[in-house]
Design a protein around this motif. Structure first.
Motif, PDB file in Angstrom:
ATOM      1  N   ARG A 113       1.601   1.953   3.956  1.00  0.00           N
ATOM      2  CA  ARG A 113       1.610   0.997   2.846  1.00  0.00           C
ATOM      3  C   ARG A 113       2.278   1.552   1.591  1.00  0.00           C
ATOM      4  NH1 ARG A 113      -4.251  -1.738   2.785  1.00  0.00           N
ATOM      5  NH2 ARG A 113      -4.731  -1.225   4.911  1.00  0.00           N
ATOM      6  N   CYS A 114       3.417   2.175   1.807  1.00  0.00           N
ATOM      7  CA  CYS A 114       4.203   2.693   0.689  1.00  0.00           C
ATOM      8  C   CYS A 114       5.636   2.887   1.174  1.00  0.00           C
ATOM      9  CB  CYS A 114       3.629   4.012   0.179  1.00  0.00           C
ATOM     10  SG  CYS A 114       3.725   5.359   1.358  1.00  0.00           S
ATOM     11  N   PHE A 115       6.524   3.181   0.236  1.00  0.00           N
ATOM     12  CA  PHE A 115       7.909   3.462   0.598  1.00  0.00           C
ATOM     13  C   PHE A 115       8.035   4.910   1.039  1.00  0.00           C
ATOM     14  CE2 PHE A 115       8.622  -0.393  -1.714  1.00  0.00           C
ATOM     15  CZ  PHE A 115       9.683  -0.967  -1.035  1.00  0.00           C
ATOM     16  N   LEU A 116       8.885   5.118   2.040  1.00  0.00           N
ATOM     17  CA  LEU A 116       9.199   6.463   2.497  1.00  0.00           C
ATOM     18  C   LEU A 116      10.619   6.802   2.078  1.00  0.00           C
ATOM     19  CD1 LEU A 116       7.902   6.594   6.184  1.00  0.00           C
ATOM     20  CD2 LEU A 116       6.801   7.482   4.141  1.00  0.00           C
ATOM     21  N   ARG A 117      10.822   8.059   1.727  1.00  0.00           N
ATOM     22  CA  ARG A 117      12.174   8.580   1.513  1.00  0.00           C
ATOM     23  C   ARG A 117      12.462   9.486   2.697  1.00  0.00           C
ATOM     24  NH1 ARG A 117      13.881  12.356  -3.499  1.00  0.00           N
ATOM     25  NH2 ARG A 117      12.724  10.723  -4.565  1.00  0.00           N
ATOM     26  N   VAL A 118      13.552   9.214   3.384  1.00  0.00           N
ATOM     27  CA  VAL A 118      14.000  10.041   4.497  1.00  0.00           C
ATOM     28  C   VAL A 118      15.333  10.650   4.068  1.00  0.00           C
ATOM     29  CG1 VAL A 118      14.664  10.097   6.920  1.00  0.00           C
ATOM     30  CG2 VAL A 118      12.862   8.531   6.175  1.00  0.00           C
ATOM     31  N   VAL A 119      15.426  11.967   4.115  1.00  0.00           N
ATOM     32  CA  VAL A 119      16.643  12.657   3.686  1.00  0.00           C
ATOM     33  C   VAL A 119      17.304  13.288   4.904  1.00  0.00           C
ATOM     34  CG1 VAL A 119      17.605  14.432   2.176  1.00  0.00           C
ATOM     35  CG2 VAL A 119      15.563  13.162   1.452  1.00  0.00           C
ATOM     36  N   LEU A 120      18.568  12.911   5.114  1.00  0.00           N
ATOM     37  CA  LEU A 120      19.366  13.505   6.186  1.00  0.00           C
ATOM     38  C   LEU A 120      20.305  14.536   5.588  1.00  0.00           C
ATOM     39  CD1 LEU A 120      20.491  10.465   8.372  1.00  0.00           C
ATOM     40  CD2 LEU A 120      18.405  11.800   8.530  1.00  0.00           C
ATOM     41  N   LEU A 121      20.629  15.549   6.373  1.00  0.00           N
ATOM     42  CA  LEU A 121      21.649  16.503   5.947  1.00  0.00           C
ATOM     43  C   LEU A 121      23.006  15.804   5.924  1.00  0.00           C
ATOM     44  CD1 LEU A 121      20.583  19.714   7.909  1.00  0.00           C
ATOM     45  CD2 LEU A 121      20.087  19.100   5.531  1.00  0.00           C
ATOM     46  N   SER A 122      23.993  16.459   5.383  1.00  0.00           N
ATOM     47  CA  SER A 122      25.311  15.847   5.235  1.00  0.00           C
ATOM     48  C   SER A 122      25.962  15.501   6.570  1.00  0.00           C
ATOM     49  CB  SER A 122      26.227  16.751   4.413  1.00  0.00           C
ATOM     50  OG  SER A 122      26.356  18.010   5.036  1.00  0.00           O
ATOM     51  N   ASP A 123      25.433  16.018   7.683  1.00  0.00           N
ATOM     52  CA  ASP A 123      25.981  15.640   8.991  1.00  0.00           C
ATOM     53  C   ASP A 123      25.607  14.201   9.361  1.00  0.00           C
ATOM     54  OD1 ASP A 123      23.309  15.787   9.844  1.00  0.00           O
ATOM     55  OD2 ASP A 123      23.621  17.538  11.106  1.00  0.00           O
ATOM     56  N   GLY A 124      24.667  13.605   8.614  1.00  0.00           N
ATOM     57  CA  GLY A 124      24.264  12.226   8.847  1.00  0.00           C
ATOM     58  C   GLY A 124      23.351  12.031  10.032  1.00  0.00           C
ATOM     59  N   VAL A 125      22.879  13.119  10.633  1.00  0.00           N
ATOM     60  CA  VAL A 125      22.046  13.043  11.829  1.00  0.00           C
ATOM     61  C   VAL A 125      20.722  13.786  11.658  1.00  0.00           C
ATOM     62  CG1 VAL A 125      21.934  13.608  14.288  1.00  0.00           C
ATOM     63  CG2 VAL A 125      24.087  12.837  13.292  1.00  0.00           C
ATOM     64  N   THR A 126      20.781  15.000  11.132  1.00  0.00           N
ATOM     65  CA  THR A 126      19.622  15.874  11.055  1.00  0.00           C
ATOM     66  C   THR A 126      18.698  15.472   9.912  1.00  0.00           C
ATOM     67  OG1 THR A 126      21.019  17.678  11.846  1.00  0.00           O
ATOM     68  CG2 THR A 126      18.875  18.286  10.915  1.00  0.00           C
ATOM     69  N   VAL A 127      17.412  15.223  10.256  1.00  0.00           N
ATOM     70  CA  VAL A 127      16.422  14.885   9.229  1.00  0.00           C
ATOM     71  C   VAL A 127      16.029  16.169   8.507  1.00  0.00           C
ATOM     72  CG1 VAL A 127      14.113  13.972   8.780  1.00  0.00           C
ATOM     73  CG2 VAL A 127      15.557  12.904  10.516  1.00  0.00           C
ATOM     74  N   HIS A 128      16.268  16.181   7.218  1.00  0.00           N
ATOM     75  CA  HIS A 128      15.909  17.329   6.373  1.00  0.00           C
ATOM     76  C   HIS A 128      14.464  17.211   5.912  1.00  0.00           C
ATOM     77  CE1 HIS A 128      16.057  20.395   3.285  1.00  0.00           C
ATOM     78  NE2 HIS A 128      15.740  19.496   2.374  1.00  0.00           N
ATOM     79  N   ASN A 129      14.058  15.987   5.512  1.00  0.00           N
ATOM     80  CA  ASN A 129      12.720  15.778   4.985  1.00  0.00           C
ATOM     81  C   ASN A 129      12.398  14.290   5.053  1.00  0.00           C
ATOM     82  OD1 ASN A 129      10.291  16.321   3.798  1.00  0.00           O
ATOM     83  ND2 ASN A 129      11.132  17.244   1.957  1.00  0.00           N
ATOM     84  N   ALA A 130      11.118  13.986   5.060  1.00  0.00           N
ATOM     85  CA  ALA A 130      10.639  12.611   4.982  1.00  0.00           C
ATOM     86  C   ALA A 130       9.272  12.649   4.328  1.00  0.00           C
ATOM     87  CB  ALA A 130      10.556  11.987   6.368  1.00  0.00           C
ATOM     88  N   PHE A 131       9.067  11.752   3.371  1.00  0.00           N
ATOM     89  CA  PHE A 131       7.788  11.764   2.658  1.00  0.00           C
ATOM     90  C   PHE A 131       7.574  10.451   1.923  1.00  0.00           C
ATOM     91  CE2 PHE A 131      11.115  13.703   0.134  1.00  0.00           C
ATOM     92  CZ  PHE A 131      11.019  13.050  -1.090  1.00  0.00           C
ATOM     93  N   PRO A 132       6.301  10.114   1.634  1.00  0.00           N
ATOM     94  CA  PRO A 132       6.021   8.931   0.826  1.00  0.00           C
ATOM     95  C   PRO A 132       6.612   9.131  -0.575  1.00  0.00           C
ATOM     96  CG  PRO A 132       4.030   9.701   1.918  1.00  0.00           C
ATOM     97  CD  PRO A 132       5.076  10.749   2.123  1.00  0.00           C
ATOM     98  N   ASP A 133       7.262   8.092  -1.086  1.00  0.00           N
ATOM     99  CA  ASP A 133       7.874   8.165  -2.396  1.00  0.00           C
ATOM    100  C   ASP A 133       7.259   7.093  -3.292  1.00  0.00           C
ATOM    101  OD1 ASP A 133       9.483   8.199  -4.654  1.00  0.00           O
ATOM    102  OD2 ASP A 133      11.316   8.553  -3.524  1.00  0.00           O
ATOM    103  N   GLU A 134       6.306   7.494  -4.085  1.00  0.00           N
ATOM    104  CA  GLU A 134       5.583   6.552  -4.933  1.00  0.00           C
ATOM    105  C   GLU A 134       6.408   6.132  -6.153  1.00  0.00           C
ATOM    106  OE1 GLU A 134       1.777   8.266  -5.707  1.00  0.00           O
ATOM    107  OE2 GLU A 134       1.343   8.503  -3.580  1.00  0.00           O
ATOM    108  N   GLN A 135       7.515   6.820  -6.415  1.00  0.00           N
ATOM    109  CA  GLN A 135       8.376   6.489  -7.555  1.00  0.00           C
ATOM    110  C   GLN A 135       9.337   5.339  -7.220  1.00  0.00           C
ATOM    111  OE1 GLN A 135       8.260   8.240 -10.588  1.00  0.00           O
ATOM    112  NE2 GLN A 135       6.425   9.128  -9.729  1.00  0.00           N
TER     113      GLN A 135
END
Length: 66
Positions: A41-63
């Motif tokens: 029940r919140c927004f997630l931020r998913v960050v991929l590396l510059s290769d556009g494939v590898t997930v660097h991080n994912a976390f709830p983003d309350e901002q």
């Protein structure tokens, strides 16, 4: 699954990458995807590396607001 984030569903992360509400390319080439998580029940931020494939991080983003 992300080892430090067992509460995040890998399928939900894939869904956000496939159909993000927002996509932002950072100056360093990493790509941020934002999407709403029904389970958390919140927004997630998913960050991929510059290769556009590898997930660097994912976390709830309350901002983030759509």
């Amino acid at each position: 699954m992300l080892p430090r984030r067992p509460d995040l569903d890998p399928l939900e992360i894939k869904r956000i990458i496939a159909r993000p509400e927002a996509r932002i390319v950072q100056p360093d080439g990493r790509i941020r995807f934002y999407g709403y998580s029904e389970t958390l029940r919140c927004f997630l931020r998913v960050v991929l590396l510059s290769d556009g494939v590898t997930v660097h991080n994912a976390f709830p983003d309350e901002q983030y607001t759509s």
